[in-house]
Motif scaffolding. Sequence first.
Motif, PDB file in Angstrom:
ATOM      1  N   ARG A  68       1.099  -1.461  -0.149  1.00  0.00           N
ATOM      2  CA  ARG A  68      -0.108   0.416  -0.277  1.00  0.00           C
ATOM      3  C   ARG A  68       0.747   1.256   0.476  1.00  0.00           C
ATOM      4  NH1 ARG A  68      -4.857  -0.797   4.171  1.00  0.00           N
ATOM      5  NH2 ARG A  68      -5.344  -3.175   3.617  1.00  0.00           N
ATOM      6  N   ARG A  69       0.518   2.285  -0.809  1.00  0.00           N
ATOM      7  CA  ARG A  69       1.435   3.848  -1.164  1.00  0.00           C
ATOM      8  C   ARG A  69       1.161   4.526  -0.261  1.00  0.00           C
ATOM      9  NH1 ARG A  69       1.029   8.790  -2.508  1.00  0.00           N
ATOM     10  NH2 ARG A  69      -0.595   8.616  -3.280  1.00  0.00           N
ATOM     11  N   ILE A  70      -0.777   4.518   0.785  1.00  0.00           N
ATOM     12  CA  ILE A  70      -0.328   4.917   1.767  1.00  0.00           C
ATOM     13  C   ILE A  70      -1.279   4.403   3.094  1.00  0.00           C
ATOM     14  CG2 ILE A  70      -2.627   7.091   2.942  1.00  0.00           C
ATOM     15  CD1 ILE A  70      -3.001   7.462  -0.311  1.00  0.00           C
ATOM     16  N   ALA A  71      -0.688   5.007   3.781  1.00  0.00           N
ATOM     17  CA  ALA A  71      -0.540   3.429   5.471  1.00  0.00           C
ATOM     18  C   ALA A  71      -0.494   2.855   5.262  1.00  0.00           C
ATOM     19  CB  ALA A  71      -1.794   4.320   6.127  1.00  0.00           C
ATOM     20  N   PRO A  72       0.865   2.420   4.191  1.00  0.00           N
ATOM     21  CA  PRO A  72       1.767   0.682   4.609  1.00  0.00           C
ATOM     22  C   PRO A  72       2.217   0.216   5.818  1.00  0.00           C
ATOM     23  CG  PRO A  72       3.859   1.998   3.604  1.00  0.00           C
ATOM     24  CD  PRO A  72       2.488   2.811   3.977  1.00  0.00           C
ATOM     25  N   GLY A  73       1.916  -0.886   6.260  1.00  0.00           N
ATOM     26  CA  GLY A  73       1.701  -1.881   7.399  1.00  0.00           C
ATOM     27  C   GLY A  73       2.284  -3.395   6.830  1.00  0.00           C
ATOM     28  N   TYR A  74       1.810  -3.568   6.015  1.00  0.00           N
ATOM     29  CA  TYR A  74       2.855  -5.024   5.722  1.00  0.00           C
ATOM     30  C   TYR A  74       3.181  -4.618   4.251  1.00  0.00           C
ATOM     31  CZ  TYR A  74      -2.583  -5.066   4.637  1.00  0.00           C
ATOM     32  OH  TYR A  74      -3.669  -4.614   4.773  1.00  0.00           O
ATOM     33  N   VAL A  75       3.315  -6.154   3.923  1.00  0.00           N
ATOM     34  CA  VAL A  75       3.970  -6.745   2.048  1.00  0.00           C
ATOM     35  C   VAL A  75       3.074  -8.033   2.120  1.00  0.00           C
ATOM     36  CG1 VAL A  75       6.502  -5.287   1.991  1.00  0.00           C
ATOM     37  CG2 VAL A  75       5.904  -7.982   1.894  1.00  0.00           C
ATOM     38  N   ASN A  76       2.744  -7.569   0.160  1.00  0.00           N
ATOM     39  CA  ASN A  76       1.665  -8.828   0.145  1.00  0.00           C
ATOM     40  C   ASN A  76       2.346 -10.080  -1.342  1.00  0.00           C
ATOM     41  OD1 ASN A  76      -0.530  -7.686   1.076  1.00  0.00           O
ATOM     42  ND2 ASN A  76      -1.129  -9.369   1.066  1.00  0.00           N
ATOM     43  N   TYR A  77       2.616 -10.907  -0.880  1.00  0.00           N
ATOM     44  CA  TYR A  77       3.603 -11.652  -2.119  1.00  0.00           C
ATOM     45  C   TYR A  77       2.694 -12.095  -2.414  1.00  0.00           C
ATOM     46  CZ  TYR A  77       6.350 -14.944  -4.140  1.00  0.00           C
ATOM     47  OH  TYR A  77       7.066 -15.921  -5.416  1.00  0.00           O
ATOM     48  N   LEU A  78       2.748 -12.783  -4.168  1.00  0.00           N
ATOM     49  CA  LEU A  78       1.498 -13.226  -4.957  1.00  0.00           C
ATOM     50  C   LEU A  78       2.322 -14.432  -5.153  1.00  0.00           C
ATOM     51  CD1 LEU A  78      -0.537 -10.220  -6.308  1.00  0.00           C
ATOM     52  CD2 LEU A  78      -0.968 -11.355  -4.559  1.00  0.00           C
ATOM     53  N   GLN A  79       1.728 -15.435  -4.973  1.00  0.00           N
ATOM     54  CA  GLN A  79       2.244 -17.172  -4.919  1.00  0.00           C
ATOM     55  C   GLN A  79       1.801 -17.475  -6.804  1.00  0.00           C
ATOM     56  OE1 GLN A  79       4.715 -18.920  -4.237  1.00  0.00           O
ATOM     57  NE2 GLN A  79       4.276 -20.694  -5.125  1.00  0.00           N
ATOM     58  N   GLU A  80       0.098 -16.560  -6.643  1.00  0.00           N
ATOM     59  CA  GLU A  80      -0.791 -17.445  -8.233  1.00  0.00           C
ATOM     60  C   GLU A  80      -1.145 -15.852  -7.830  1.00  0.00           C
ATOM     61  OE1 GLU A  80      -2.921 -20.314  -7.577  1.00  0.00           O
ATOM     62  OE2 GLU A  80      -0.716 -22.329  -7.555  1.00  0.00           O
ATOM     63  N   THR A  81      -1.523 -15.826  -9.284  1.00  0.00           N
ATOM     64  CA  THR A  81      -2.919 -14.449  -9.386  1.00  0.00           C
ATOM     65  C   THR A  81      -3.570 -15.013 -10.648  1.00  0.00           C
ATOM     66  OG1 THR A  81      -1.465 -13.873 -11.926  1.00  0.00           O
ATOM     67  CG2 THR A  81      -1.225 -12.578  -9.803  1.00  0.00           C
ATOM     68  N   VAL A  82      -4.722 -14.411 -10.415  1.00  0.00           N
ATOM     69  CA  VAL A  82      -5.979 -15.120 -11.155  1.00  0.00           C
ATOM     70  C   VAL A  82      -5.595 -14.193 -12.398  1.00  0.00           C
ATOM     71  CG1 VAL A  82      -8.210 -14.552  -9.400  1.00  0.00           C
ATOM     72  CG2 VAL A  82      -7.172 -12.581 -10.798  1.00  0.00           C
ATOM     73  N   PRO A  83      -6.448 -14.513 -13.813  1.00  0.00           N
ATOM     74  CA  PRO A  83      -5.692 -13.819 -15.240  1.00  0.00           C
ATOM     75  C   PRO A  83      -5.854 -12.083 -15.639  1.00  0.00           C
ATOM     76  CG  PRO A  83      -7.272 -16.303 -15.294  1.00  0.00           C
ATOM     77  CD  PRO A  83      -6.666 -15.242 -13.908  1.00  0.00           C
ATOM     78  N   ASN A  84      -6.174 -11.910 -16.019  1.00  0.00           N
ATOM     79  CA  ASN A  84      -6.240  -9.908 -16.821  1.00  0.00           C
ATOM     80  C   ASN A  84      -6.467  -9.278 -15.095  1.00  0.00           C
ATOM     81  OD1 ASN A  84      -6.661  -9.071 -18.320  1.00  0.00           O
ATOM     82  ND2 ASN A  84      -9.188  -9.516 -18.452  1.00  0.00           N
ATOM     83  N   CYS A  85      -5.044  -9.381 -14.048  1.00  0.00           N
ATOM     84  CA  CYS A  85      -5.370  -8.843 -12.835  1.00  0.00           C
ATOM     85  C   CYS A  85      -4.580  -7.347 -12.926  1.00  0.00           C
ATOM     86  CB  CYS A  85      -5.198  -9.691 -11.539  1.00  0.00           C
ATOM     87  SG  CYS A  85      -5.575  -8.979 -10.001  1.00  0.00           S
ATOM     88  N   TYR A  86      -5.410  -6.375 -12.553  1.00  0.00           N
ATOM     89  CA  TYR A  86      -4.372  -4.892 -12.122  1.00  0.00           C
ATOM     90  C   TYR A  86      -4.483  -4.580 -10.922  1.00  0.00           C
ATOM     91  CZ  TYR A  86      -4.144  -5.320 -17.133  1.00  0.00           C
ATOM     92  OH  TYR A  86      -4.286  -5.849 -19.045  1.00  0.00           O
ATOM     93  N   VAL A  87      -3.644  -3.484 -10.411  1.00  0.00           N
ATOM     94  CA  VAL A  87      -3.730  -3.336  -8.739  1.00  0.00           C
ATOM     95  C   VAL A  87      -4.257  -1.852  -9.800  1.00  0.00           C
ATOM     96  CG1 VAL A  87      -1.557  -4.083  -7.821  1.00  0.00           C
ATOM     97  CG2 VAL A  87      -1.391  -2.309  -9.426  1.00  0.00           C
ATOM     98  N   ALA A  88      -5.309  -1.134  -8.559  1.00  0.00           N
ATOM     99  CA  ALA A  88      -6.352   0.015  -8.178  1.00  0.00           C
ATOM    100  C   ALA A  88      -4.796   1.200  -7.997  1.00  0.00           C
ATOM    101  CB  ALA A  88      -7.814  -0.032  -7.745  1.00  0.00           C
ATOM    102  N   ASN A  89      -6.019   2.084  -7.626  1.00  0.00           N
ATOM    103  CA  ASN A  89      -4.445   3.514  -6.943  1.00  0.00           C
ATOM    104  C   ASN A  89      -3.910   3.028  -5.517  1.00  0.00           C
ATOM    105  OD1 ASN A  89      -4.912   4.976  -9.747  1.00  0.00           O
ATOM    106  ND2 ASN A  89      -7.068   5.901  -8.719  1.00  0.00           N
ATOM    107  N   ASN A  90      -2.897   3.449  -5.785  1.00  0.00           N
ATOM    108  CA  ASN A  90      -2.548   3.848  -4.280  1.00  0.00           C
ATOM    109  C   ASN A  90      -2.047   2.306  -4.173  1.00  0.00           C
ATOM    110  OD1 ASN A  90      -2.608   6.620  -3.698  1.00  0.00           O
ATOM    111  ND2 ASN A  90      -4.779   6.064  -2.928  1.00  0.00           N
ATOM    112  N   LEU A  91      -1.749   1.347  -4.685  1.00  0.00           N
ATOM    113  CA  LEU A  91      -0.887  -0.003  -4.446  1.00  0.00           C
ATOM    114  C   LEU A  91       0.423   0.298  -5.474  1.00  0.00           C
ATOM    115  CD1 LEU A  91      -3.904  -3.089  -4.324  1.00  0.00           C
ATOM    116  CD2 LEU A  91      -2.432  -1.574  -2.314  1.00  0.00           C
TER     117      LEU A  91
END
Length: 189
Positions: A68-91
Amino acid sequence: MRHRLKDIATINFGILESAPISEKEYKGIQWITTANLLPNNNIAKYEQNLSFKPCESLSVKSNDILIRRIAPGYVNYLQETVPNCYVANNLIVVRATELVNSKYLAYYLGQNLTKIIKKAAKGTVLPTLARQDLAEFEIILPDRQKQNLVGELWFLEMEKIKLQEQLKILENKKLHYLLSMCIKQSENK
């Protein structure tokens, strides 16, 4: 050996402008939002039908690290993702290069997130990560074997925490079921 994050990973900030797009354009697009990014590598759900035009730099791939760009408290590691996936604002999407094990990098960033935030603090109420602060942060890189070991141990611990949370939920459901059955049996007597 120390390396700046920008030298061992690509860093992309989720900054999208709302744009009217047709139903055909956004059909099948999955969005990860800040609200759905949970601790311990969990994603609550994927959003659909958001009125953002997806851009390739914000597509999410396996082994990506999200912060998270604002108030980050942790990180997330993505082992797998769903198809056609994007991040939205502030990530923020951090994608490791071949110089570093992505799980190790996720662990290292998570362990040092407070340090990065304190260095980046500019008197704002909510801590915010800026591109420069993140890009210039130095990462200690042990040899590849140690990176793999540390990264895998960290990831397995995160998986264990997720399983323990799922078990707790199931045990709670079981308890409520047994209690309701006891009450129903009492009512029938």
